[in-house]
Design a protein around this motif. Structure first.
Motif, PDB file in Angstrom:
ATOM      1  N   ASP A  69     -12.667   6.595   0.421  1.00 43.59           N
ATOM      2  CA  ASP A  69     -11.788   7.498   1.041  1.00 43.59           C
ATOM      3  C   ASP A  69     -10.687   8.223   0.400  1.00 43.59           C
ATOM      4  N   ARG A  70     -10.279   7.455  -0.971  1.00 44.56           N
ATOM      5  CA  ARG A  70      -9.251   8.206  -1.888  1.00 44.56           C
ATOM      6  C   ARG A  70      -9.694   9.441  -2.533  1.00 44.56           C
TER       7      ARG A  70
ATOM      8  N   ARG B 132      -3.993   8.208  -1.281  1.00 43.44           N
ATOM      9  CA  ARG B 132      -3.814   6.538  -0.908  1.00 43.44           C
ATOM     10  C   ARG B 132      -3.744   6.269   0.426  1.00 43.44           C
TER      11      ARG B 132
ATOM     12  N   SER C 205      -7.133   6.759   2.000  1.00 44.43           N
ATOM     13  CA  SER C 205      -7.930   5.382   1.863  1.00 44.43           C
ATOM     14  C   SER C 205      -7.807   4.666   3.128  1.00 44.43           C
TER      15      SER C 205
END
Length: 395
Positions: free
Chosen positions: A249-250, A320, A323
Motif C-alpha cells: 500500500d505504500r 505511510r 499503507s
C-alpha cells in the motif's frame, strides 16, 4: 523459434519442477510463512532469474540478454501490481492467512498457463498481420491511461460476474473447510469459498495477461525470451506477497511508474511499426524513417522509471498513511462480508484489528488522513463497517 526443442523442453521441465517443489514442500501443508522464510525464498527465485539472464547474456549475446532483463523487470513490476488486486480479493473473501499460499500458487500457475497461451497467440498475430505492432502499442497506451484513472468507491473485486453466476447456479457454501475446494453440507457436496476465490483470481489473471503480453512483445519478439522472462517473473510471487504485503500500500506512485513504462513501450512499438511499415494508407506502404529504441536503451529507461517511483513512494508521508488506510480498507471489506465468518469470536477479532488500525492512523495529520480516506474510498467501507458493528451490538 530459433532455440532448439531440447532447450524448450529443458526449460519447461525446470519450471514445472520449481512449481511442483513449491507445492509439495511449502503449500501442501497449510501454514503462514514467516518473514524469514519469505525473504529467503524470494531471494532464491530472484537469483535463479538473474543466473538465467546471465546465461542468456553469455550464450545469446548482449542484445538477447538486454531483451530478457528488460522483459523480466517489466513483467515483475506488473506482477507486483497484480498483488494489489490479490490482496483485495482475499480480503473480500476473508481467506484464512494459513490458506492464502494455496490461492497464490493457483494464481501463479493459472497466470503462467494464460500468459503462455497469449504468448503464442501474440507471436502468430505478429508474424501474420503487419499492423499488430500498431494495435499492441495502442493497447499499452490505453492501459497506461487506465492506470491513472481514479478507482471507483466501494468497488468490490470479489463480487464479479463469474462469482455471481457461480453462486446463483452452483451449490456453494459460505463457510471454509480448511483449504478444501469442496465440502459436504447437509449431506450434499458443495463448493467452498476457497474455490470461488480461485475463480476470481483466475479471472483477473486473464485480464492481466491482456496487458502484460503486448508490453513484453514491445521489448522483444523472441518467443523464448518472452516466455522465460514471463515465467521467471511469476516464480517467487507467492513468497514476495508475504514479504512485502505491508509495503504494497505504500507503493502509491508505482502505478504512475508502470503507466510511464507501458506508455514508453507503447510509443516504442508504434515507432517500430512505422519503421517497418507495410500499411498502404501510411506513407504509401513504405517504411517511415523514425527514431527507434534498442533493447540496450529501453532497459535503463524502464529501471529508472520504476526505481524513481518506488523511492518516492517509500519516502512519502502520503505513502505511510496510505499503507495503514489500505490495510483498514481490506479489513473493513472482510468485516462486511459476514457470510464468510464462522462465529462471533472471529468477527470480534476482525473488529479488534480495525480498531488497532484506526489507532495507528490517528498518529498522522488529520487533513492528510481525510484526503487519503476519500481518494481510496476507504471511508465508505469503514463507515459501513462501523454501522454494521453498531447494529450487531444493539441487536
Amino acid at each position: 523459434m530459433t532455440e532448439p526443442l531440447w532447450i524448450w523442453g529443458l526449460t519447461i521441465l525446470v519450471i514445472i519442477g520449481l512449481l511442483a517443489f513449491d507445492f509439495f514442500f511449502h503449500v501442501r501443508k497449510a501454514h503462514e510463512p514467516t518473514i524469514r522464510e519469505a525473504a529467503i525464498w524470494s531471494g532464491i527465485y530472484v537469483a535463479l532469474a538473474l543466473v538465467f539472464g546471465l546465461t542468456v547474456l553469455l550464450f545469446g549475446g548482449p542484445q538477447m540478454g538486454s531483451e530478457y532483463f528488460a522483459g523480466y523487470i517489466t513483467e515483475k513490476a506488473l506482477s507486483v501490481d497484480n498483488l494489489f488486486v490479490f490482496l483485495v480479493i482475499m480480503g473480500s473473501f476473508a481467506v484464512p492467512r494459513i490458506d492464502q499460499q494455496k490461492v497464490l500458487l493457483f494464481g501463479i500457475v493459472f497466470a503462467l498457463i494464460a500468459r503462455t497461451a497469449f504468448i503464442f497467440a501474440g507471436k502468430a498475430l505478429i508474424e501474420n498481420f503487419s499492423f499488430m505492432f500498431y494495435l499492441f502499442g495502442l493497447i499499452l497506451l490505453l492501459t497506461a491511461g487506465k492506470l491513472l484513472a481514479p478507482e471507483k468507491e466501494g468497488d468490490d473485486e470479489a463480487n464479479n460476474f463469474i462469482i455471481r453466476l457461480a453462486k446463483k447456479y452452483l451449490r456453494t457454501t459460505d463457510h471454509y473447510d480448511g483449504d478444501k475446494l469442496f465440502t459436504y453440507e447437509n449431506g450434499r457436496r458443495v463448493l467452498t469459498p476457497m474455490l470461488l476465490v480461485m475463480v476470481a483470481i483466475g479471472g483477473t489473471d486473464v485480464l492481466f495477461a491482456l496487458d502484460s503480453i503486448p508490453a513484453i512483445y514491445g521489448l522483444t519478439t523472441d518467443v523464448y525470451i518472452v516466455f522465460t522472462a514471463t515465467a521467471f517473473s511469476l516464480m517467487g510471487l507467492r513468497q514476495l506477497y508475504f514479504l512485502i504485503e505491508g509495503l504494497l500500500d505504500r507503493l502509491i506512485y508505482l502505478k504512475y511508474g508502470l503507466a510511464l513504462v507501458l506508455a514508453f513501450i507503447g510509443v516504442k512499438l508504434i515507432l517500430e511499426a512505422l519503421h517497418k511499415n507495410e500499411l498502404p494508407f501510411i506513407n504509401g506502404g513504405e517504411n517511415v524513417d523514425v527514431f527507434t529504441f534498442t533493447a540496450a536503451t529501453s532497459l535503463p529507461v524502464i529501471i529508472g522509471l520504476l526505481v524513481i517511483t518506488v523511492l518516492i513512494s517509500l519516502y512519502s508521508k502520503r505513502g505511510r498513511v496510505t499503507s495503514v488506510v489500505g490495510s483498514l480498507d481490506r479489513l473493513a471489506h472482510a468485516y462486511l462480508h459476514t457470510e464468510y465468518k464462522r462465529d462471533a469470536a472471529e468477527r470480534d477479532e476482525q473488529w479488534a484489528k480495525i480498531q488497532a488500525g484506526e489507532q495507528r492512523l490517528s498518529g498522522f495529520d488529520h487533513d492528510l488522513i481525510k484526503r487519503v480516506l476519500s481518494d481510496t474510498g476507504a471511508d465508505w467501507a469503514l463507515e459501513r463497517a462501523h454501522k454494521l458493528h453498531d447494529e450487531s451490538k444493539n441487536a
